[in-house]
Design an enzyme around this catalytic site. Structure first.
Site, mmCIF file in Angstrom:
data_model
loop_
_atom_site.group_PDB
_atom_site.id
_atom_site.type_symbol
_atom_site.label_atom_id
_atom_site.label_comp_id
_atom_site.label_asym_id
_atom_site.label_seq_id
_atom_site.Cartn_x
_atom_site.Cartn_y
_atom_site.Cartn_z
ATOM 1 N N ASP A 213 65.947 36.745 110.228
ATOM 2 C CA ASP A 213 65.891 35.285 110.162
ATOM 3 C C ASP A 213 66.970 34.804 109.199
ATOM 4 O OD1 ASP A 213 65.278 32.630 110.165
ATOM 5 O OD2 ASP A 213 63.299 32.822 109.238
ATOM 6 N N PHE A 214 68.204 34.781 109.689
ATOM 7 C CA PHE A 214 69.329 34.269 108.908
ATOM 8 C C PHE A 214 69.610 32.846 109.393
ATOM 9 C CE2 PHE A 214 71.807 38.327 107.471
ATOM 10 C CZ PHE A 214 70.683 38.746 106.775
ATOM 11 N N GLU A 215 69.563 31.896 108.480
ATOM 12 C CA GLU A 215 69.727 30.491 108.833
ATOM 13 C C GLU A 215 70.831 29.847 107.992
ATOM 14 O OE1 GLU A 215 66.047 28.273 109.078
ATOM 15 O OE2 GLU A 215 64.880 30.101 109.437
ATOM 16 N N TYR A 216 71.350 28.733 108.504
ATOM 17 C CA TYR A 216 72.425 27.984 107.852
ATOM 18 C C TYR A 216 73.637 28.878 107.581
ATOM 19 C CZ TYR A 216 69.032 24.257 107.397
ATOM 20 O OH TYR A 216 68.114 23.275 107.676
#
Length: 425
Positions: A213-216
């Site tokens: 869950d890698f975001e931005y």
């Protein structure tokens, strides 16, 4: 299963009589804390057991089935002692099955924090395929923070639920960080360290697989993220581990914004075992009041998603929470998070009714406190039914709940009535 919406003047006893079930069954199934104080607009899930019907003059199996709202085939299945459906006699007693509408088999993921109440976890695990434990935070040197997850992993495996290790680019004491993601995605040496640490944790803690869950992520790191995912999949899959990714809710491949651009739907769909679409947060902490996961907006995301990702790999996100906004809304002010059961209780204590927005397919209510008007959006049995039906319409492989920390009995009643939950252990 029936979903009953409470009208003015109704009581548990009148509702129970209407559906031919006991009041206590409705109270127990819905875990009602105040069954004598129902709220107008509140939903109740009615699970009907088998009933017995005595055949009267002029009746046929078809007319009896229509009377009880079940299919003729369901009546025949429940009465194997009837050799010829066209030859029933007056006074004959037949079994009427509870109404069912099954959509088949589905996989269900639930996110949980390590501090989840174990009783809540125990009650929820029977409805899950995967338990994603949130989260192991990555560091810029490839190290990974430790979390207290052993008890959750053991409980999950005991219930035949596959525990997933979640890694995030959340900075210690902060939130998702673009620079932290960049430090990983642009450095192959750091990636080697990170992947080795992931493998060590997967083995030591007996995880089933990995959820990234890698975001931005900076748009410039889109292909770096794709290459990192390729490395992870090519390393973990031969070791027997699954790989899942969580993606922002995109409407098109060209959608702009740091939340969206680096999430490459076709590449993730080709590489990952499952892709979780974070189809929530249209209404969020700092937004104006609106539904958290309006069905019309979720549908737009799925329209694009199924064009880029194999349907059976897609898990549609479902929120297990709502928000309470103070009006008039002022930019930068924060709404309060509220559980779905607490929202109904709030309506009860404030003496207000629950409305239902037909476009968003979401319940909402307003109330006054200290002279200020409040607007609340949350989920109920109707909105959950609508979301699970949408997943069936798009023939998705699964759904994913954020999060399972607050027990919402009506959700699981509806899910169990519509689907058989697949177990992979």
């Amino acid at each position: 299963m029936k979903i009953h919406v409470v009208s003015a003047g109704e009581s548990i006893y009148l509702i129970a009589r209407k559906y031919g079930v006991s009041p206590q069954k409705i109270i127990t199934d819905n875990e009602l804390a105040n069954p004598d104080q129902l709220v107008v607009g509140q939903t109740l899930v009615i699970i009907q057991s088998t009933r017995r019907h005595t055949v009267a003059a002029g009746e046929s199996l078809y007319s009896i089935a229509r009377k009880y709202g079940v299919s003729l085939q369901a009546v025949l299945t429940a009465n194997p002692q009837i050799p010829n459906p066209s030859q029933i006699v007056i006074g004959q007693v037949i079994t009427i099955p509870g109404e069912s509408q099954t959509y088949g088999t589905i996989e269900v993921n639930g996110y949980a924090f390590p501090n989840i109440a174990m009783e809540t976890l125990r009650k929820t695990l029977p409805y899950l395929t995967y338990l994603s434990i949130f989260s192991h935070q990555v560091n810029s040197d490839g190290s990974v923070t430790n979390i207290t997850d052993s008890q959750l992993i053991q409980a999950a495996r005991a219930a035949r639920v596959a525990p997933l290790m979640v890694i995030t680019n959340i900075q210690s004491g902060g939130s998702f960080n673009s620079d932290l993601a960049r430090s990983i995605l642009r450095n192959p040496t750091v990636q080697n360290t990170l992947i080795n640490n992931i493998i060590r944790i997967l083995r030591e803690k007996n995880y089933y697989g990995l959820d990234i869950d890698f975001e931005y992520i900076y748009p410039a790191d889109r292909e770096n993220y794709n290459n990192f995912l390729r490395r992870v999949v090519n390393t973990l899959r031969p070791l027997g581990y699954s790989v899942t990714t969580a993606l922002a809710p995109k409407l098109s491949a060209e959608q702009k914004g740091v939340l969206y651009e680096a999430h490459d739907y076709p590449v993730h769909g080709a590489l990952a075992d499952h892709v979780i679409l974070m189809t929530y947060e249209w209404g969020y902490t700092y937004s104006p009041p609106k539904a958290v996961a309006p069905l019309n907006e979720v549908r737009k995301v799925l329209n694009y998603a199924v064009s880029a990702i194999p349907r059976q790999k897609i898990f549609m996100g479902i929120p297990n929470y709502g928000y309470d906004w103070t009006l008039p809304y002022v930019t930068g002010t924060a709404a309060k998070t509220i559980s779905n059961t607490a929202a109904v209780d709030l309506a009860r204590t404030k003496g207000t009714m629950i409305q239902y927005d037909a476009t968003a397919q979401s319940p909402t209510l307003t109330y006054y406190e200290a002279g200020k008007k409040h607007e609340v959006w949350f989920e109920d049995a109707r909105s959950i039914y609508a979301k699970l039906t949408l997943a069936h319409e798009f023939r998705l492989g699964g759904v994913s709940y954020w999060t399972i920390g607050r027990y919402f009995p009506q959700n699981w009643l509806v899910l169990r009535s519509l689907y058989t939950i697949r177990k992979v252990l």
